[in-house]
Design a protein around this motif. Structure first.
Motif, PDB file in Angstrom:
ATOM      1  N   ASP A 267      11.389  -3.161 -36.143  1.00  0.00           N
ATOM      2  CA  ASP A 267      11.302  -2.910 -34.708  1.00  0.00           C
ATOM      3  C   ASP A 267      10.184  -3.716 -34.037  1.00  0.00           C
ATOM      4  O   ASP A 267       9.723  -3.376 -32.943  1.00  0.00           O
ATOM      5  N   GLY A 268       9.753  -4.788 -34.713  1.00  0.00           N
ATOM      6  CA  GLY A 268       8.888  -5.755 -34.052  1.00  0.00           C
ATOM      7  C   GLY A 268       7.414  -5.425 -34.004  1.00  0.00           C
ATOM      8  O   GLY A 268       6.707  -5.869 -33.095  1.00  0.00           O
ATOM      9  N   GLN A 269       6.925  -4.695 -34.997  1.00  0.00           N
ATOM     10  CA  GLN A 269       5.495  -4.376 -35.077  1.00  0.00           C
ATOM     11  C   GLN A 269       4.836  -5.223 -36.161  1.00  0.00           C
ATOM     12  O   GLN A 269       5.382  -5.366 -37.260  1.00  0.00           O
ATOM     13  N   VAL A 270       3.665  -5.757 -35.862  1.00  0.00           N
ATOM     14  CA  VAL A 270       2.886  -6.468 -36.870  1.00  0.00           C
ATOM     15  C   VAL A 270       2.034  -5.456 -37.624  1.00  0.00           C
ATOM     16  O   VAL A 270       1.336  -4.635 -37.011  1.00  0.00           O
ATOM     17  N   ARG A 271       2.103  -5.511 -38.946  1.00  0.00           N
ATOM     18  CA  ARG A 271       1.226  -4.713 -39.809  1.00  0.00           C
ATOM     19  C   ARG A 271       0.381  -5.680 -40.611  1.00  0.00           C
ATOM     20  O   ARG A 271       0.913  -6.577 -41.273  1.00  0.00           O
ATOM     21  N   THR A 280       0.615  -3.525 -34.312  1.00  0.00           N
ATOM     22  CA  THR A 280       0.539  -4.262 -33.052  1.00  0.00           C
ATOM     23  C   THR A 280       1.950  -4.569 -32.585  1.00  0.00           C
ATOM     24  O   THR A 280       2.742  -5.154 -33.321  1.00  0.00           O
ATOM     25  N   ASP A 281       2.266  -4.179 -31.369  1.00  0.00           N
ATOM     26  CA  ASP A 281       3.624  -4.257 -30.845  1.00  0.00           C
ATOM     27  C   ASP A 281       3.918  -5.642 -30.264  1.00  0.00           C
ATOM     28  O   ASP A 281       3.412  -6.003 -29.198  1.00  0.00           O
ATOM     29  N   LEU A 282       4.742  -6.419 -30.974  1.00  0.00           N
ATOM     30  CA  LEU A 282       5.204  -7.692 -30.444  1.00  0.00           C
ATOM     31  C   LEU A 282       6.507  -7.542 -29.667  1.00  0.00           C
ATOM     32  O   LEU A 282       6.787  -8.332 -28.765  1.00  0.00           O
ATOM     33  N   ARG A 283       7.307  -6.547 -30.018  1.00  0.00           N
ATOM     34  CA  ARG A 283       8.623  -6.401 -29.392  1.00  0.00           C
ATOM     35  C   ARG A 283       8.510  -6.196 -27.879  1.00  0.00           C
ATOM     36  O   ARG A 283       9.212  -6.842 -27.094  1.00  0.00           O
ATOM     37  N   THR A 284       7.623  -5.300 -27.463  1.00  0.00           N
ATOM     38  CA  THR A 284       7.481  -5.033 -26.031  1.00  0.00           C
ATOM     39  C   THR A 284       7.019  -6.275 -25.286  1.00  0.00           C
ATOM     40  O   THR A 284       7.543  -6.604 -24.211  1.00  0.00           O
ATOM     41  N   ALA A 285       6.051  -6.978 -25.869  1.00  0.00           N
ATOM     42  CA  ALA A 285       5.572  -8.204 -25.227  1.00  0.00           C
ATOM     43  C   ALA A 285       6.672  -9.248 -25.152  1.00  0.00           C
ATOM     44  O   ALA A 285       6.866  -9.903 -24.119  1.00  0.00           O
ATOM     45  N   LEU A 286       7.407  -9.392 -26.235  1.00  0.00           N
ATOM     46  CA  LEU A 286       8.484 -10.379 -26.287  1.00  0.00           C
ATOM     47  C   LEU A 286       9.540 -10.077 -25.227  1.00  0.00           C
ATOM     48  O   LEU A 286       9.991 -10.974 -24.490  1.00  0.00           O
ATOM     49  N   ARG A 287       9.936  -8.812 -25.111  1.00  0.00           N
ATOM     50  CA  ARG A 287      10.987  -8.435 -24.167  1.00  0.00           C
ATOM     51  C   ARG A 287      10.486  -8.360 -22.730  1.00  0.00           C
ATOM     52  O   ARG A 287      11.290  -8.259 -21.797  1.00  0.00           O
ATOM     53  N   SER A 288       9.174  -8.411 -22.574  1.00  0.00           N
ATOM     54  CA  SER A 288       8.597  -8.426 -21.226  1.00  0.00           C
ATOM     55  C   SER A 288       8.370  -9.842 -20.720  1.00  0.00           C
ATOM     56  O   SER A 288       7.798 -10.034 -19.634  1.00  0.00           O
TER      57      SER A 288
END
Length: 329
Positions: A267-271, A280-288
């Motif tokens: 679901d696009g989180q960096v661990r 760290t949430d990359l998915r929200t940034a990417l989709r924004s």
């Protein structure tokens, strides 16, 4: 580059493609399964390729391992592999799988550019396999191994977890079987990543116990320490070679000081660590609408904050809330 404050550089990216799995291994999840991620929460194929491209092109990643859950359940897997194999510079591409479905996909994955596979197999006995996985799919795993070798996904590597009172006695037989076939066997200490949070250190088969059992039948010679590098497995030459066996002692012999991994969840989180309690949430940034520079900055910041170690032996250690199937092995 992906650096942390201890001077470690992350060049190995683990990408979880799905949290779903078609087995129910007792050391991973309950028999009824889990509440799977909803499709909108998962990265799309295009999003995965974009983030892998960013990691390889701009952040210095050299190896990409696709994991799950069970990555063969991802419908777009072959296309993802093909797109990543076309990157310049081209990363080394591998896959960790339970082997079910590999018989029908190995050739296509090899043609797409996959270099090799790691297959999980904890037992040579079909009944024990059913006890451990709650499924009758042992024959499918064996067929998948043969197909991987035939397709050229070599060296074929096997991962095995030993459970006390279940399959611990099989360690020498597993090694002999792998040596006969040219497979590379890795025993992995059971880790505190099960969804049930039922992991019990006292019940875990340790690296020391594994080596004791193997040494009763084989002569094991440690490889020179310099050959290990950032690899998680300590390796031994078996009976003078050429066969080798590895032990990944994540609990009793942590290798955090040499860790070179970064992880991307389905679901696009960096661990920044397998045992991390934050992401760290990359998915929200990417989709924004974030551009590559913004995404890279988020990823670098995530890795910069990596701790010195997983802290399994510390009194304040807390098992991650998310299970292995969501994190990616």
């Amino acid at each position: 580059m992906l650096l942390d404050t201890f001077g470690r550089r992350a060049v190995d990216l683990r990408v979880s493609l799905t949290d779903r799995c078609n087995l129910r291994c007792t050391y991973c999840m309950p028999e009824e399964g889990l509440q799977w991620l909803a499709k909108p929460e998962l990265l799309t194929d295009e999003e995965i390729v974009r983030l892998v491209t960013l990691a390889v092109r701009d952040l210095g990643v050299q190896e990409v391992r696709f994991t799950g859950g069970e990555p063969l359940l991802r419908p777009g897997l072959v296309g993802i592999v093909e797109a990543c194999a076309a990157l310049d510079p081209r990363p080394e591409l591998s896959l960790t799988t339970n082997g079910i479905g590999l018989a029908r996909t190995a050739a296509a994955l090899r043609s797409a550019g996959l270099d090799r596979v790691n297959v999980s197999l904890d037992t040579l006995d079909g009944s024990t396999f059913q006890t451990l996985t709650r499924r009758r799919r042992h024959h499918d795993v064996l067929a998948g191994l043969a197909a991987a070798e035939a397709a050229g996904l070599v060296p074929v590597k096997l991962n095995a977890v030993l459970m006390r009172g279940v399959n611990e006695h099989e360690a020498p037989d597993l090694l002999a079987w792998c040596l006969e076939r040219g497979y590379e066997l890795r025993f992995i200490e059971q880790m505190p990543l099960d969804a049930q949070h039922g992991w019990d250190r006292s019940a875990m088969i340790t690296a020391e116990e594994i080596l004791e059992r193997l040494s009763a039948r084989f002569t094991l010679t440690p490889e020179p320490s310099g050959r290990r590098g950032a690899a998680p497995a300590e390796r031994w030459v078996v009976d003078g070679g050429p066969g080798r066996v590895g032990v990944i002692a994540s609990v009793t012999r942590p290798f955090c000081r040499a860790c070179d991994r970064t992880r991307l969840t389905a679901d696009g989180q960096v661990r920044n660590c397998l045992f991390a309690t934050g992401e760290t949430d990359l998915r929200t940034a990417l989709r924004s609408g974030a551009d590559d520079a913004e995404l890279a900055a988020l990823w670098r910041a995530a890795m910069w904050g990596k701790k010195a170690g997983a802290g399994i032996d510390q009194p304040d250690f807390h098992q991650p809330v998310r299970p292995m199937s969501a994190i990616g092995g």
